[in-house]
Design a protein around this motif. Structure first.
Motif, PDB file in Angstrom:
ATOM      1  N   ASP A  73       0.904  -0.933  -0.023  1.00 11.50           N
ATOM      2  CA  ASP A  73      -0.187  -0.056  -0.004  1.00 11.50           C
ATOM      3  C   ASP A  73       0.868   1.074  -0.112  1.00 11.50           C
ATOM      4  OD1 ASP A  73      -2.485   1.402   0.373  1.00 11.50           O
ATOM      5  OD2 ASP A  73      -2.011   1.653   2.316  1.00 11.50           O
ATOM      6  N   GLY A  74       0.477   2.139  -0.967  1.00 13.73           N
ATOM      7  CA  GLY A  74       1.270   3.258  -0.938  1.00 13.73           C
ATOM      8  C   GLY A  74       2.702   3.352  -1.895  1.00 13.73           C
ATOM      9  N   GLU A  75       2.821   1.916  -2.157  1.00  9.57           N
ATOM     10  CA  GLU A  75       4.322   2.026  -2.809  1.00  9.57           C
ATOM     11  C   GLU A  75       4.166   1.506  -4.232  1.00  9.57           C
ATOM     12  OE1 GLU A  75       7.147  -0.103  -0.339  1.00  9.57           O
ATOM     13  OE2 GLU A  75       6.616   0.920   1.254  1.00  9.57           O
ATOM     14  N   ASP A  76       3.515   0.628  -4.467  1.00 10.93           N
ATOM     15  CA  ASP A  76       3.312  -0.289  -5.706  1.00 10.93           C
ATOM     16  C   ASP A  76       2.440   0.303  -6.675  1.00 10.93           C
ATOM     17  OD1 ASP A  76       5.289  -1.919  -4.778  1.00 10.93           O
ATOM     18  OD2 ASP A  76       3.889  -3.505  -4.319  1.00 10.93           O
ATOM     19  N   MET A  77       1.391   1.304  -6.309  1.00 11.39           N
ATOM     20  CA  MET A  77       0.436   1.850  -7.259  1.00 11.39           C
ATOM     21  C   MET A  77      -0.087   3.119  -6.958  1.00 11.39           C
ATOM     22  SD  MET A  77      -3.147   0.182  -8.923  1.00 11.39           S
ATOM     23  CE  MET A  77      -2.024  -1.381  -9.743  1.00 11.39           C
ATOM     24  N   PRO A  78       0.339   4.112  -7.706  1.00  8.10           N
ATOM     25  CA  PRO A  78      -0.056   5.584  -7.136  1.00  8.10           C
ATOM     26  C   PRO A  78      -1.544   5.483  -6.986  1.00  8.10           C
ATOM     27  CG  PRO A  78       1.467   5.589  -8.911  1.00  8.10           C
ATOM     28  CD  PRO A  78       1.111   4.138  -8.910  1.00  8.10           C
ATOM     29  N   PRO A  79      -2.293   6.298  -6.154  1.00  9.41           N
ATOM     30  CA  PRO A  79      -3.610   6.214  -6.045  1.00  9.41           C
ATOM     31  C   PRO A  79      -4.533   6.476  -7.082  1.00  9.41           C
ATOM     32  CG  PRO A  79      -2.447   7.404  -4.118  1.00  9.41           C
ATOM     33  CD  PRO A  79      -1.414   7.018  -5.056  1.00  9.41           C
ATOM     34  N   GLY A  80      -4.066   7.544  -7.991  1.00 14.13           N
ATOM     35  CA  GLY A  80      -4.776   7.726  -9.154  1.00 14.13           C
ATOM     36  C   GLY A  80      -4.943   6.523 -10.060  1.00 14.13           C
ATOM     37  N   GLU A  81      -4.081   6.082 -10.282  1.00 17.28           N
ATOM     38  CA  GLU A  81      -3.935   4.863 -11.271  1.00 17.28           C
ATOM     39  C   GLU A  81      -4.739   3.582 -10.436  1.00 17.28           C
ATOM     40  OE1 GLU A  81      -0.458   1.816 -12.895  1.00 17.28           O
ATOM     41  OE2 GLU A  81       0.095   3.900 -12.664  1.00 17.28           O
ATOM     42  N   ILE A 282     -13.378  28.613   9.763  1.00 16.45           N
ATOM     43  CA  ILE A 282     -13.106  28.102  11.215  1.00 16.45           C
ATOM     44  C   ILE A 282     -11.548  28.275  11.371  1.00 16.45           C
ATOM     45  CG2 ILE A 282     -12.715  25.558  12.256  1.00 16.45           C
ATOM     46  CD1 ILE A 282     -15.005  24.660  10.408  1.00 16.45           C
ATOM     47  N   PRO A 283     -11.461  28.827  12.510  1.00 20.71           N
ATOM     48  CA  PRO A 283     -10.020  29.192  13.052  1.00 20.71           C
ATOM     49  C   PRO A 283      -9.216  27.649  13.083  1.00 20.71           C
ATOM     50  CG  PRO A 283     -11.482  30.128  14.568  1.00 20.71           C
ATOM     51  CD  PRO A 283     -12.449  29.321  13.740  1.00 20.71           C
ATOM     52  N   ASN A 284      -7.892  27.882  12.593  1.00 23.99           N
ATOM     53  CA  ASN A 284      -7.248  26.570  12.677  1.00 23.99           C
ATOM     54  C   ASN A 284      -5.898  26.766  13.031  1.00 23.99           C
ATOM     55  OD1 ASN A 284      -5.364  26.802   9.825  1.00 23.99           O
ATOM     56  ND2 ASN A 284      -7.342  27.646   9.375  1.00 23.99           N
ATOM     57  N   VAL A 285      -4.959  25.914  13.646  1.00 19.82           N
ATOM     58  CA  VAL A 285      -3.469  25.667  13.672  1.00 19.82           C
ATOM     59  C   VAL A 285      -2.732  25.606  12.464  1.00 19.82           C
ATOM     60  CG1 VAL A 285      -1.982  24.781  15.215  1.00 19.82           C
ATOM     61  CG2 VAL A 285      -4.356  25.209  16.376  1.00 19.82           C
ATOM     62  N   GLU A 286      -3.249  24.558  11.820  1.00 19.71           N
ATOM     63  CA  GLU A 286      -2.489  24.036  10.581  1.00 19.71           C
ATOM     64  C   GLU A 286      -3.627  23.185   9.698  1.00 19.71           C
ATOM     65  OE1 GLU A 286       0.309  21.049  11.387  1.00 19.71           O
ATOM     66  OE2 GLU A 286      -0.866  20.146  13.118  1.00 19.71           O
ATOM     67  N   THR A 287      -3.348  23.094   8.519  1.00 25.05           N
ATOM     68  CA  THR A 287      -3.924  22.343   7.822  1.00 25.05           C
ATOM     69  C   THR A 287      -3.254  21.485   6.754  1.00 25.05           C
ATOM     70  OG1 THR A 287      -4.098  23.923   6.044  1.00 25.05           O
ATOM     71  CG2 THR A 287      -5.910  24.230   7.346  1.00 25.05           C
ATOM     72  N   LEU A 288      -3.924  20.271   6.489  1.00 26.03           N
ATOM     73  CA  LEU A 288      -3.209  19.182   5.760  1.00 26.03           C
ATOM     74  C   LEU A 288      -4.134  18.429   4.801  1.00 26.03           C
ATOM     75  CD1 LEU A 288      -1.087  16.942   5.505  1.00 26.03           C
ATOM     76  CD2 LEU A 288      -1.696  16.008   7.461  1.00 26.03           C
ATOM     77  N   ILE A 289      -4.049  18.241   3.612  1.00 22.80           N
ATOM     78  CA  ILE A 289      -4.437  17.519   2.542  1.00 22.80           C
ATOM     79  C   ILE A 289      -3.897  16.517   1.988  1.00 22.80           C
ATOM     80  CG2 ILE A 289      -4.104  19.009   0.544  1.00 22.80           C
ATOM     81  CD1 ILE A 289      -6.850  18.778  -0.471  1.00 22.80           C
ATOM     82  N   SER A 290      -4.515  14.964   1.839  1.00 21.23           N
ATOM     83  CA  SER A 290      -3.568  13.949   1.379  1.00 21.23           C
ATOM     84  C   SER A 290      -4.629  13.174   0.742  1.00 21.23           C
ATOM     85  CB  SER A 290      -3.145  13.238   2.599  1.00 21.23           C
ATOM     86  OG  SER A 290      -2.361  12.218   2.219  1.00 21.23           O
ATOM     87  N   PRO A 291      -4.316  12.398  -0.407  1.00 17.35           N
ATOM     88  CA  PRO A 291      -5.072  11.268  -1.034  1.00 17.35           C
ATOM     89  C   PRO A 291      -5.215  10.232  -0.101  1.00 17.35           C
ATOM     90  CG  PRO A 291      -3.018  11.185  -1.993  1.00 17.35           C
ATOM     91  CD  PRO A 291      -2.789  12.463  -0.842  1.00 17.35           C
ATOM     92  N   PHE A 292      -6.376   9.534  -0.091  1.00 13.16           N
ATOM     93  CA  PHE A 292      -6.389   8.132   0.497  1.00 13.16           C
ATOM     94  C   PHE A 292      -5.448   7.318  -0.157  1.00 13.16           C
ATOM     95  CE2 PHE A 292     -10.420   7.221   3.034  1.00 13.16           C
ATOM     96  CZ  PHE A 292     -10.676   8.398   3.135  1.00 13.16           C
ATOM     97  N   THR A 293      -4.475   6.252   0.475  1.00 14.06           N
ATOM     98  CA  THR A 293      -3.763   5.278  -0.181  1.00 14.06           C
ATOM     99  C   THR A 293      -4.916   4.307  -0.580  1.00 14.06           C
ATOM    100  OG1 THR A 293      -3.651   4.008   1.915  1.00 14.06           O
ATOM    101  CG2 THR A 293      -1.853   5.485   1.458  1.00 14.06           C
ATOM    102  N   PRO A 294      -4.225   3.457  -1.743  1.00 14.18           N
ATOM    103  CA  PRO A 294      -5.066   2.598  -2.374  1.00 14.18           C
ATOM    104  C   PRO A 294      -5.921   1.689  -1.408  1.00 14.18           C
ATOM    105  CG  PRO A 294      -3.454   2.678  -3.849  1.00 14.18           C
ATOM    106  CD  PRO A 294      -2.979   3.638  -2.343  1.00 14.18           C
ATOM    107  N   LEU A 295      -5.307   1.202  -0.103  1.00 12.54           N
ATOM    108  CA  LEU A 295      -5.851   0.296   0.549  1.00 12.54           C
ATOM    109  C   LEU A 295      -7.021   1.049   1.412  1.00 12.54           C
ATOM    110  CD1 LEU A 295      -4.389  -1.975   3.161  1.00 12.54           C
ATOM    111  CD2 LEU A 295      -5.649  -0.099   4.309  1.00 12.54           C
ATOM    112  N   MET A 296      -6.942   2.136   1.633  1.00 12.73           N
ATOM    113  CA  MET A 296      -8.016   2.991   2.292  1.00 12.73           C
ATOM    114  C   MET A 296      -9.442   3.132   1.585  1.00 12.73           C
ATOM    115  SD  MET A 296      -7.339   3.344   5.459  1.00 12.73           S
ATOM    116  CE  MET A 296      -8.768   4.610   5.870  1.00 12.73           C
ATOM    117  N   GLY A 297      -8.882   3.087   0.210  1.00 12.10           N
ATOM    118  CA  GLY A 297     -10.063   3.226  -0.639  1.00 12.10           C
ATOM    119  C   GLY A 297     -10.642   1.970  -1.433  1.00 12.10           C
ATOM    120  N   ALA A 298      -9.925   0.908  -1.175  1.00 10.21           N
ATOM    121  CA  ALA A 298     -10.174  -0.416  -1.817  1.00 10.21           C
ATOM    122  C   ALA A 298     -11.514  -0.930  -1.711  1.00 10.21           C
ATOM    123  CB  ALA A 298      -9.323  -1.404  -1.315  1.00 10.21           C
ATOM    124  N   HIS A 299     -12.260  -0.517  -0.384  1.00 10.18           N
ATOM    125  CA  HIS A 299     -13.574  -0.958  -0.073  1.00 10.18           C
ATOM    126  C   HIS A 299     -14.769   0.291  -0.482  1.00 10.18           C
ATOM    127  CE1 HIS A 299     -12.099  -4.767   1.436  1.00 10.18           C
ATOM    128  NE2 HIS A 299     -11.278  -4.176   2.197  1.00 10.18           N
TER     129      HIS A 299
END
Length: 311
Positions: A73-81, A282-299
């Motif tokens: 997961d996260g190594e062998d196939m990019p999420p978009g692919e 909304i007041p914030n300390v920090e923000t982060l954006i990230s794609p789901f790895t394939p494992l998280m989106g598999a189901h």
């Protein structure tokens, strides 16, 4: 040959550049500057590799079985692919956690130049990964401590990130664990899915329920919070589902500025729009954006949109 592409994230602290930066606050108690505590987490944390590397976090990949292929997961196939293949190929997909041997190898590497290790894992009520890590840690005479994040995606990722920040300040093993548990106890990861089709394929819901949900255009909203999964609503449009996510974050902001992380499964534009809305409202300390790895989106398939937050 599939070329590996790194996931990239942007953490933004008000008044600073949008590059990856540490939180402006210091969470750990002052400690021995010679003390080093490393952090290990599994790939369900959805921490992009560049952010993990900069934070000194070791990522242990989970396993994704895609048809006849077994992928790290996260190594062998990019999420978009992966999401493109998931829609087009319609093959059987299953997932599994790292082995005890995988965790032992990661702990040994981390301890090569550290006094201790804190391992943060995906919620124990959705995966056996935590118990596997606990078993692996028994061989290290108390130098490895394992924390159940009780969350997933960036809900887990933020717990690992805050533990790494505490460790970087020179905090000892107990203090790093305490910081991880404190963040875990405040954490909420709320999300919505866009279709029942992939849950049906994976057997997570039966065909009749999937058909009913699709026919009614239901966009369920749920949350990992307090060690359980809560249902937050069953709106019938995507816009209302996103509104419900924003409402949940807004309610939490009454306690003070939030750390915010938006995760998405192949819906980057919507994720950027939601993050912009959250930052504006909304007041914030920090923000982060990230794609789901394939494992998280598999189901769940493409279109999952979620937000992790804590104060």
């Amino acid at each position: 040959m599939i070329r590996q592409r790194k996931q990239r994230a942007a953490i933004r602290v008000p008044g600073k550049s949008p590059s990856v930066e540490k939180d402006a606050r210091t969470w750990a108690k002052p400690g021995d500057p010679s003390m080093k505590i490393s952090v290990v987490t599994d790939s369900a944390s959805n921490l992009p590799r560049d952010l993990a590397e900069q934070s000194g976090i070791t990522l242990v990949p989970m396993i994704l079985k895609f048809g006849a292929r077994a992928l790290l997961d996260g190594e062998d196939m990019p999420p978009g692919e992966f999401y493109k293949a998931l829609v087009e190929e319609k093959v059987a997909v299953s997932t599994s956690g790292p082995s005890a041997g995988d965790f032992k190898a990661a702990f040994e590497r981390a301890l090569a130049d550290a006094d201790g290790v804190v391992c943060v894992n995906v919620a124990s009520f959705v995966s056996a990964t935590y118990s596997t890590a606990v078993s692996a840690a028994k061989d290290f005479d108390g130098r490895v401590r394992v924390v159940d994040s009780r969350s997933a995606s960036l809900g887990e990722g933020f717990v690992a990130l805050e533990a790494a920040r505490a460790g970087a300040s020179g905090a000892d093993l107990d203090t790093v664990v305490a910081r991880a548990e404190a963040v875990r106890d405040q954490m909420c990861f709320a999300a919505t899915i866009n279709t029942f089709e992939f849950l049906r394929r994976s057997g997570r819901v039966n065909a009749l329920l999937a058909y009913a949900g699709t026919a009614l255009n239901i966009k369920p909203v749920f949350a990992f919070r307090g060690g359980k999964i809560e249902q937050l609503g069953r709106p019938r449009t995507r816009a209302r589902a996103i509104d419900r996510l924003v409402e949940e974050v807004r309610d939490a902001s009454a306690r003070g500025p939030l750390h915010l992380g938006v995760a998405h499964a192949d819906c980057e534009e919507e994720a950027e729009q939601m993050l912009a809305r959250l930052k504006a409202e909304i007041p914030n300390v920090e923000t982060l954006i990230s794609p789901f790895t394939p494992l998280m989106g598999a189901h769940t398939g493409p279109g999952v949109l979620g937000v992790a937050f804590f104060s």
